[in-house]
Structure formats: structure tokens, C-alpha cells
Design a protein around this motif. Structure first.
Motif, PDB file in Angstrom:
ATOM      1  N   TYR A 156      -1.554  -8.901  11.900  1.00 19.53           N
ATOM      2  CA  TYR A 156      -1.806  -9.438  10.563  1.00 19.53           C
ATOM      3  C   TYR A 156      -0.499  -9.501   9.790  1.00 19.53           C
ATOM      4  O   TYR A 156       0.408  -8.679   9.972  1.00 19.53           O
ATOM      5  CB  TYR A 156      -2.782  -8.534   9.799  1.00 19.53           C
ATOM      6  N   ARG A 157      -0.425 -10.478   8.871  1.00 21.46           N
ATOM      7  CA  ARG A 157       0.698 -10.527   7.922  1.00 21.46           C
ATOM      8  C   ARG A 157       0.119 -10.744   6.519  1.00 21.46           C
ATOM      9  O   ARG A 157      -0.665 -11.659   6.286  1.00 21.46           O
ATOM     10  CB  ARG A 157       1.703 -11.600   8.307  1.00 21.46           C
ATOM     11  N   ILE A 158       0.499  -9.851   5.608  1.00 19.35           N
ATOM     12  CA  ILE A 158       0.043  -9.901   4.223  1.00 19.35           C
ATOM     13  C   ILE A 158       1.166 -10.483   3.379  1.00 19.35           C
ATOM     14  O   ILE A 158       2.300  -9.985   3.390  1.00 19.35           O
ATOM     15  CB  ILE A 158      -0.334  -8.496   3.720  1.00 19.35           C
ATOM     16  N   LEU A 159       0.845 -11.538   2.627  1.00 23.93           N
ATOM     17  CA  LEU A 159       1.824 -12.233   1.785  1.00 23.93           C
ATOM     18  C   LEU A 159       1.473 -11.994   0.330  1.00 23.93           C
ATOM     19  O   LEU A 159       0.331 -12.223  -0.090  1.00 23.93           O
ATOM     20  CB  LEU A 159       1.825 -13.732   2.095  1.00 23.93           C
ATOM     21  N   GLY A 160       2.457 -11.514  -0.480  1.00 28.69           N
ATOM     22  CA  GLY A 160       2.207 -11.226  -1.887  1.00 28.69           C
ATOM     23  C   GLY A 160       1.564  -9.869  -2.067  1.00 28.69           C
ATOM     24  O   GLY A 160       1.545  -9.030  -1.151  1.00 28.69           O
ATOM     25  N   CYS A 161       1.010  -9.619  -3.261  1.00 30.67           N
ATOM     26  CA  CYS A 161       0.355  -8.345  -3.535  1.00 30.67           C
ATOM     27  C   CYS A 161      -0.746  -8.557  -4.576  1.00 30.67           C
ATOM     28  O   CYS A 161      -0.977  -9.678  -5.024  1.00 30.67           O
ATOM     29  CB  CYS A 161       1.370  -7.306  -4.016  1.00 30.67           C
ATOM     30  N   TYR A 162      -1.441  -7.462  -4.957  1.00 30.55           N
ATOM     31  CA  TYR A 162      -2.499  -7.557  -5.956  1.00 30.55           C
ATOM     32  C   TYR A 162      -1.898  -7.856  -7.337  1.00 30.55           C
ATOM     33  O   TYR A 162      -0.693  -7.710  -7.575  1.00 30.55           O
ATOM     34  CB  TYR A 162      -3.268  -6.241  -6.067  1.00 30.55           C
ATOM     35  N   GLU A 163      -2.782  -8.235  -8.247  1.00 34.41           N
ATOM     36  CA  GLU A 163      -2.379  -8.296  -9.652  1.00 34.41           C
ATOM     37  C   GLU A 163      -1.916  -6.910 -10.098  1.00 34.41           C
ATOM     38  O   GLU A 163      -0.958  -6.761 -10.818  1.00 34.41           O
ATOM     39  CB  GLU A 163      -3.569  -8.769 -10.504  1.00 34.41           C
ATOM     40  N   ASP A 164      -2.631  -5.894  -9.632  1.00 31.04           N
ATOM     41  CA  ASP A 164      -2.255  -4.504  -9.921  1.00 31.04           C
ATOM     42  C   ASP A 164      -1.288  -4.038  -8.822  1.00 31.04           C
ATOM     43  O   ASP A 164      -1.698  -3.553  -7.764  1.00 31.04           O
ATOM     44  CB  ASP A 164      -3.504  -3.625  -9.961  1.00 31.04           C
ATOM     45  N   GLN A 165       0.019  -4.207  -9.083  1.00 34.13           N
ATOM     46  CA  GLN A 165       1.011  -3.904  -8.069  1.00 34.13           C
ATOM     47  C   GLN A 165       1.020  -2.424  -7.680  1.00 34.13           C
ATOM     48  O   GLN A 165       1.196  -2.071  -6.511  1.00 34.13           O
ATOM     49  CB  GLN A 165       2.406  -4.310  -8.563  1.00 34.13           C
ATOM     50  N   ASN A 166       0.834  -1.544  -8.647  1.00 31.71           N
ATOM     51  CA  ASN A 166       0.848  -0.112  -8.342  1.00 31.71           C
ATOM     52  C   ASN A 166      -0.269   0.259  -7.371  1.00 31.71           C
ATOM     53  O   ASN A 166      -0.085   1.081  -6.472  1.00 31.71           O
ATOM     54  CB  ASN A 166       0.726   0.695  -9.630  1.00 31.71           C
TER      55      ASN A 166
END
Length: 820
Positions: free
Chosen positions: A37-47
Motif C-alpha cells: 500500500y502507498r498512502i498519499l497525503g494525510c488527514y485534516e487532523d495532522q496530529n
């Protein structure tokens, strides 16, 4: 996997990915053996996103099967290895990069030999082939330098991380890349995935170079998050560098571990070494004497390939002659031939453990130092120069590499292995190598000044073997020696089962017979050999006199058992069939080592109105070949005492049946003069009688002993009836004439039931029509033919004065078609 900008959905998908990556292999289906798997970007809640990633990485660390890359894959700074790799690749044309030629060269040079398992080596080759073809297809290089640079980087990465990626336990290896992989790094991650590693790439930006390499997401599945975050060092980097407990070795790749691996890699690959391939053969004793350079698959040169034997020869082959003596003579002559040829080791009583003097030769530093992992043990042993050295650089490097491979194999095969046990094994192996390798390399021919590639090493291990001894044999095989393990018992290789469960590292040859292990032969045995004509005759007999053909030679089935098929007949049929051999009667057959005998068992009550005809019939019956006429009943007499009866109790086993071996050794046994198959036949039928349920009385413990002693003490004339019984031919017969009210005894009934089970013909003549045999045996076992009149006190004497009604015996077919 679809792109989804809904944050709640993204959280659910991320949790699913983490759960899949952390699942053990035994909970995955065949189609999900590994994940990429490859995850691109992150959540709105970065923490929250970073907290989840850090927690997931900590779980990976706890699996002890984990490689972490932070923003880049470090490249090995090993000038010797780089120069060696480039030198190999410079001789390969660009057109040969994706047609299999480059793969064959790399395989020949040992780049895929990170494990002794041939199937894993083949998987590595196939994975490299897929990556090379993908590279040439996506971005065809304009010149050889670009391709050389790409392949060199892939090989250097693989030299560092390849062995770690092949480690297997409950969980497969995990690869975690934090950042945006560069193009060449993407190809290497695909390679690791093809070797069944779980791969996760977390790239907090949308800059995804995978779109150029894996355009159709064939090798990896993307998941795009809601928000982009600039790349930075992994937030848990400090925690990642914390030392691991000594009892939980990790395959994580921070700087210290990579440095140690590089040292071992340099020691392993600084010089060329021999590549050994398992040679398959059906005739190992003959193949052992074939010069190595004449075997298929042999390649000489700076990177030679040796097709060597590693065979487990179990059991004993069977020939038409004295196969046991022939087996030991073969071993004796093979040993003599190998001794003359030289470069030969024979183990026949195991391998003695290291002596105190040998143990004292190991430097004290190994007793004082605490080692943290396997690589550290190997590096210290190699740097201490404990292995023997020769004047042959190729052989020296092969010895070193074979030692490393053997220790690694031992480590892979053991569960719950401590570093202390691993160190002790490694040093034990070092001592054995120093003890025996010089003997194997010794030049017995004074004209042979030094070792060369034509030298052929052979190791023979005879008898019981221990697990550690197998690994010494593996070492000898890995340096290019033929290895034969020989045991005369079919289950004599049990310790090999954990070493080579799938029979990949060795070849197994199982012969038909098993013999108890005997000392290795020190001389030839006397033997008889068949002539060509004799063997040809035996082959013809096997074709002509088979069970199905219907032609039978005398005593062909003397080692078979019989199964009676007692025929139901009319009185006229009885008279016809009585004279016929077994093979002519209906229902006769030979099948599965059993001869099915269509026998006769009948009781004739009363007499004919014409008494002369009655006597003629009785005389015709009694004059058949191999017939015993008994003129009075009871006809048996007890020849053993009551005390002897009960003393025979020990001859029965726990199931209440006769113990054949005990009976044959007992004082009551008198059949020892008979041929061996017949003795076994008689005792087998005795047990059949005990289990038969033919009697009207109960078969208790006393009756079993009575049956046993009755059969063992029967008179010789009755034994001869069975002794003369060639099953397809004339059936022996018993006729009992019972003219008085005195009836059969239980001993008589036992004997008649026994003869019926053997397959004999039995006739009971009872002119009085009294119940005789009916008092002891089940009426369903025999026919009863009723003649018109009843006579009492009818003496048998007129029988001998009668002239036969026919001087010529006529056969069944003649009588059926008007010949009588």
C-alpha cells in the motif's frame, strides 16, 4: 483502491490497511500472501494522522521482522562490492538486460544465492526478471551507462537488505518507507514486494512517482488522503534509535545494524566463490564416480558452478539374487574405489564431539563476549580467521561462504534459538571443519602438487546421524563435495526431516527393502549370481505363470493363503466334482496372494436301495488320489495331558490368538521339518479357526487351548494331506464312515472344521442317519444328502472286495457331454 476525500471513510480505510499489514500469515488467504500500500497525503487532523503512524510503526518494531527507510534507501558504501558488480555488468550488452541473459549471469555469480533453498533462489531470479522487464518497458535507457547504474543500485541494495527480506516466521518481513520514493527506489520496493514482503509507503505529499513506474497500480494500491503535508523526517526517529533488548533481536535497519550487515556482506562477497547446484540422479553410486567436469550443468571459470550430489540412500535394493549380500558388497567396493581416488571422507560411527584440546584452541574472547545477533557472531569468527585456509583463493572464499550459509541455515531451522546456542553450534562447526577439511583436501597422489578445479571431493556418511552432523554434511556439500548419506533402514533419516522437510536441499532415494543397521562391511560376502538364461527363464515364468493367465507351475502358490468356497451341490454333482482338481471347479480363482478353493463338505445319510450301488459310490469316493478313509468315530485321540493343556496358555497373545513365534519355539511344536511357508500357513489357519464361529459351542479360553493343542498334536497322516496339497491341483480328501451311534468328539469336530478352512474335501457317510456332526458344527457349513434307506451296524468290509464300475477315470467335461 478508490480515492476518497471523506475524512471518516479515510480513517476507516487506514485502520483496515494497518490491520491487514499486521495480520499473521496463517490468517491470510493465498491471494493475499502479502500487501503493498502507498498512502498519499494525510488527514485534516495532522496530529491524529501522525499519532496513528507512530503507533503503527511501534507495532511493526515489536514483530522483530522490520526494515525502516526514512526519506531514502541508504546505498552501501563498499568499493570492493561496487567494483565487482560493475565489472560483471560491463560485459553485458544492453539488449541482454531483459531477455534472460543478464539474469543467468547474475545467478551464475551467486547474486541470488542468499539462501541454500533452490525454490527461494528461483523466486529471487523471477522477481529480478519482472523488475528488469518493467524498467526496460517504462523508460528504455538511451545508453548502457544508465542501465548499468540502475542495476548496480538494485544489486547493492539487495546485498544489504535481501537476506533480511527473506526471513520467515509467523509474520512476513515488513518494509516501511516514510517519504516520497525516488524512481529507482520504487523498483527496489517492488522487488521486495515480489519476494512476499509487506510494503507500506507513507508520502504526506501528492508527489507520487509511482504513476510513472506502476502506471496501472498492478504492484501497489494507492490511497489518497484529504490534505497534503510537506515532507519532513519521521516524527519518531529518536524512538526508532533506542536500543532493543538483547533477547529480542530486530531486523530493523537503523545505522548500527546496517553497518554490521555491511561488514558481513563485505566479508562474504569480497572474492568469487563456487556456486553449488543439487544434482539429481537415480544411480548415486555410479554418478559419484563420474568426473565433475563431465556432469551436465558444470561450468568452469572464475565463477564455477558445481552440480554436486546430496543424496539420502535409504533401505536396500532388491535383485533376483542374494540382495542383502549384494548390497553390502556394493558398499564395500564403493568405499575401496573412493579411497583409491582420494579427497574422500567416510563417517561410519557418527562424528566425535570436540575434544578438550580442540575447544582450548578457540580464542578466549568468544567465552567472554556477549553477542547481540547472528551477524555479529559470524563477523567475529571470520575476523578471527578460525576457518582453515588453503593456497586457493576461490576455495578459501567458498569455505567462508559455505560456513556462513550453514550457520544461517541452522538459525532458520531452529525455533526459540538463543545466541548462546548459536555461538556454541558455530564454534562446534568450526572445530569439525578444521578437523576434517584438511583430510578431505589432502593430496594422496604425489604428482598432484596443488588443488585445482578438477579435484573432486566425496563424503560418505553411513548409519545413524544426529542433527548437528547433518549441518557438517551441508557444509561439505556447499563447498562442492558430493555427499551420500546411507542407512539400510527406510526410516533411518528421521533427523533429516526437520533439516529438509520438503526434500529441497537433498535428494531422497528409498529402496524396496529395509534391513536393521549393521556395521559397515570390511570384506566382501559370498554371493550367488544368476546367469542370463536363468534370468530370462524367470522373466518368462512371471509372464506365463501369473495369477490371471490360468497356467500354473507346480507349487507356484505355496507361499499363498487359501480361502475355501464350499460348494452347494446335488448328490450327482458331488460325485462328478469329487474327482476334479481345484482349478477345474467353478469359483476357483487366485487373487491378492490368496487361492480361492472350491471345496466340498457333505454328509450322506442312509443307503441306496441297491446296496451294491452304495458301496460302488463309496469306493469311487475313497479311491480318489490323496484320500484318507476313516472307518470309526471318534477318530481322534488326546495325546496331551490336562497339565500340558493349561501350560500352553502362554502361547496366546493378549487378543486371545496364537503367537506364531512363541509357538514355533515351544516344546509342543513338531512342524519344524516342514517347508517354512507351510508352517506359517498351518498357524495362520489355526488363528482363523479360533475366530471363525463355525462351532455350536462357546470358544472360551480353555477351548482356544484345546484347539491349539489339537492342531499341534494331530497325527502325521493328517498333516501329510495338507503337505501334499498343491492348491490349484488335486484336493486332499477325508472320508469318515460312521455306522454306530457313537458320534464325533469335540476334537474330531475341531479337526474337520480346520481341514475345511484349509480347503480340503470332506465326506461323512452315516448309514444310520443319526445326528453326528450336527452336534458340533453349524449345519449351514455342509450339505446333507438323504438316500432312501437306513441301515444299522452296516460293516464296511465288503467295500474292499468290490470291482470298480469303471476301470477308466472320466473327466468332468466328458461326463457332462455324454462320455459316461
Amino acid at each position: 483502491m478508490e480515492t476518497n476525500r471523506n475524512d471518516g471513510r479515510q480513517l476507516q480505510q487506514t485502520a483496515t490497511i494497518f490491520k491487514e499489514l499486521l495480520s499473521p500469515l496463517n490468517e491470510r488467504g493465498k491471494e493475499s500472501a502479502h500487501y503493498f500500500y502507498r498512502i498519499l497525503g494525510c488527514y485534516e487532523d495532522q496530529n491524529k494522522f501522525l499519532t496513528e503512524i507512530i503507533g503503527f510503526q511501534e507495532k511493526l518494531r515489536s514483530l522483530n521482522n522490520y526494515i525502516f527507510f526514512d526519506m531514502a534507501i541508504p546505498l552501501a558504501n563498499d568499493p570492493i562490492l561496487i567494483e565487482k558488480t560493475k565489472k560483471i555488468l560491463e560485459s553485458v550488452a544492453l539488449k541482454d538486460y531483459n531477455n534472460g541473459v543478464l539474469l543467468s549471469i547474475l545467478e551464475e555469480k551467486g547474486y541470488f544465492s542468499l539462501t541454500p533453498d533452490p525454490s527461494v533462489q528461483q523466486n529471487i531470479r523471477e522477481a529480478f526478471g519482472i523488475v528488469l522487464n518493467l524498467y526496460m518497458l517504462n523508460d528504455p535507457p538511451g545508453n548502457i551507462s544508465i542501465s548499468l547504474n540502475f542495476v548496480t543500485k538494485i544489486l547493492l541494495w539487495f546485498s544489504v537488505y535481501g537476506r533480511q527480506s527473506l526471513e520467515r516466521n509467523l509474520y512476513n518481513p515488513k518494509i516501511f518507507y516514510w517519504g516520497s520514493p525516488k524512481t529507482h527506489e520504487i523498483y527496489f520496493l517492488i522487488l521486495l514486494s515480489l519476494l512476499d514482503c509487506d510494503v507500506l509507503v507513507v508520502n504526506t505529499t501528492f508527489d507520487d512517482r509511482f504513476k510513472k513506474v506502476d502506471q496501472q497500480n498492478k504492484f501497489s494500491l494507492p490511497m489518497t488522503m484529504a490534505k497534503e503535508r510537506p515532507l519532513s523526517a519521521f516524527p519518531a526517529k529518536k524512538a526508532d534509535k533506542e536500543p532493543r533488548p538483547a533477547d529480542k533481536p530486530s531486523f530493523h535497519a537503523p545505522t548500527p545494524v546496517v553497518k554490521e550487515s555491511l561488514n558481513l556482506s563485505s566479508l562474504e562477497n569480497s572474492d568469487p566463490s563456487i556456486v553449488v547446484k543439487l544434482k539429481q540422479t537415480e544411480a548415486p553410486f555410479e554418478e559419484l564416480l563420474v568426473p565433475m567436469h563431465k556432469r551436465s550443468g558444470y561450468i568452469s571459470g572464475s565463477f564455477p558452478i558445481i552440480p554436486a550430489l546430496f543424496v539420502r540412500c535409504l533401505g536396500v535394493p532388491v535383485s533376483t539374487d542374494d540382495w542383502e549380500a549384494e548390497y553390502y558388497n556394493t558398499l564395500y567396493n564403493l568405499d575401496r574405489t573412493l579411497q583409491i581416488s582420494g579427497h574422500y571422507l567416510k563417517f561410519q560411527e557418527g562424528i566425535p564431539v570436540p575434544s578438550p584440546i580442540e575447544i582450548a584452541s578457540i580464542p578466549q574472547q568468544f567465552n567472554q563476549q556477549v553477542f547481540q545477533n547472528r551477524e555479529e557472531i559470524l563477523v567475529h569468527i571470520l575476523r578471527a580467521n578460525l576457518l582453515p585456509q588453503t593456497k586457493n583463493l576461490l576455495l578459501d572464499n567458498t569455505i567462508k561462504q559455505s560456513f556462513i550459509d550453514t550457520v544461517n541455515l541452522f538459525s532458520q531451522k531452529q525455533s526459540n534459538l538463543s545466541f548462546t546456542i548459536l555461538l556454541n553450534f558455530s564454534l562446534k562447526l568450526v572445530i569439525w571443519i578444521n578437523r576434517y577439511l584438511p583430510k578431505l583436501l589432502e593430496n594422496k597422489d604425489s604428482r598432484e602438487k596443488e588443488l585445482n578445479q578438477d579435484c573432486q571431493f566425496r563424503v560418505l556418511f553411513y548409519g545413524s546421524i544426529k542433527p548437528h552432523e547433518i549441518y557438517l554434511l551441508n557444509f561439505f556439500y556447499k563447498i562442492g563435495s558430493d555427499v551420500l548419506f546411507i542407512h539400510s533402514e527406510l526410516e533411518g533419516d528421521l533427523p533429516f526431516r526437520s533439516f529438509d522437510e520438503d526434500n529441497i536441499l537433498t535428494q531422497v532415494l528409498r529402496n524396496p527393502r529395509s534391513l536393521p543397521l549393521a556395521p559397515f562391511p570390511v570384506s566382501e560376502r559370498l554371493i550367488r549370481k544368476s546367469t542370463v538364461a536363468y534370468n530370462a527363464s524367470k522373466e518368462i515364468e512371471e509372464v506365463i505363470y501369473s495369477e490371471d493367465v490360468g497356467l500354473y507351475k507346480p507349487w507356484q502358490f505355496e507361499s499363498y493363503l487359501t480361502q475355501p468356497i464350499t460348494l452347494k451341490t446335488t448328490y450327482d454333482e458331488l460325485k462328478i466334482l469329487w474327482q476334479e482338481p481345484s482349478k477345474i471347479r467353478p469359483e476357483f480363482k487366485v487373487q491378492n496372494k490368496t487361492v480361492y478353493i472350491p471345496n466340498l463338505f457333505a454328509k450322506i445319510n442312509g443307503v441306496n436301495e441297491d446296496l451294491g450301488a452304495y458301496w460302488q459310490d463309496l469306493k469311487a469316493f475313497s479311491t480318489a488320489p490323496n484320500t484318507r478313509l476313516i472307518e470309526f468315530v471318534p477318530f481322534s485321540r488326546v495325546s496331551y495331558t490336562r497339565q500340558e493343556l493349561y501350560q500352553a496358555d502362554y502361547l496366546l497373545n493378549g487378543q486371545g490368538y496364537v503367537d506364531e513365534l512363541k509357538v514355533m519355539k515351544s516344546q509342543y511344536y513338531k512342524f519344524g521339518y516342514l517347508r517354512t511357508p507351510l508352517q506359517h500357513f498351518l498357524l495362520t489357519k489355526l488363528n482363523e479357526l479360533i475366530a471363525s464361529k463355525m462351532f455350536l459351542f462357546e470358544i472360551d479360553e480353555k477351548m482356544k487351548l484345546t484347539i491349539l493343542m489339537t492342531i499341534l498334536t494331530m497325527e502325521d497322516s493328517l498333516i501329510k494331506l495338507i503337505e501334499n496339497f498343491d492348491f490349484p491341483q488335486e484336493i486332499p480328501k477325508i472320508i469318515v464312515y460312521d455306522r454306530n451311534k457313537e458320534s464325533f468328539s469335540d476334537i474330531d469336530a475341531i479337526l474337520l472344521a480346520y481341514f475345511n478352512l484349509v480347503g480340503l474335501d470332506i465326506l461323512i457317510f452315516t448309514p444310520t442317519k443319526y445326528n453326528t456332526l450336527e452336534q458340533w458344527l453349524k449345519p449351514s457349513l455342509f450339505d446333507v444328502h438323504q438316500l432312501p434307506l437306513v441301515k444299522y451296524e452296516l460293516d464296511l468290509s465288503p467295500l474292499y472286495s468290490l470291482i470298480s464300475s469303471s476301470a477308466k477315470k472320466t473327466g468332468l467335461l466328458a461326463r457332462l457331454f455324454g462320455g459316461r
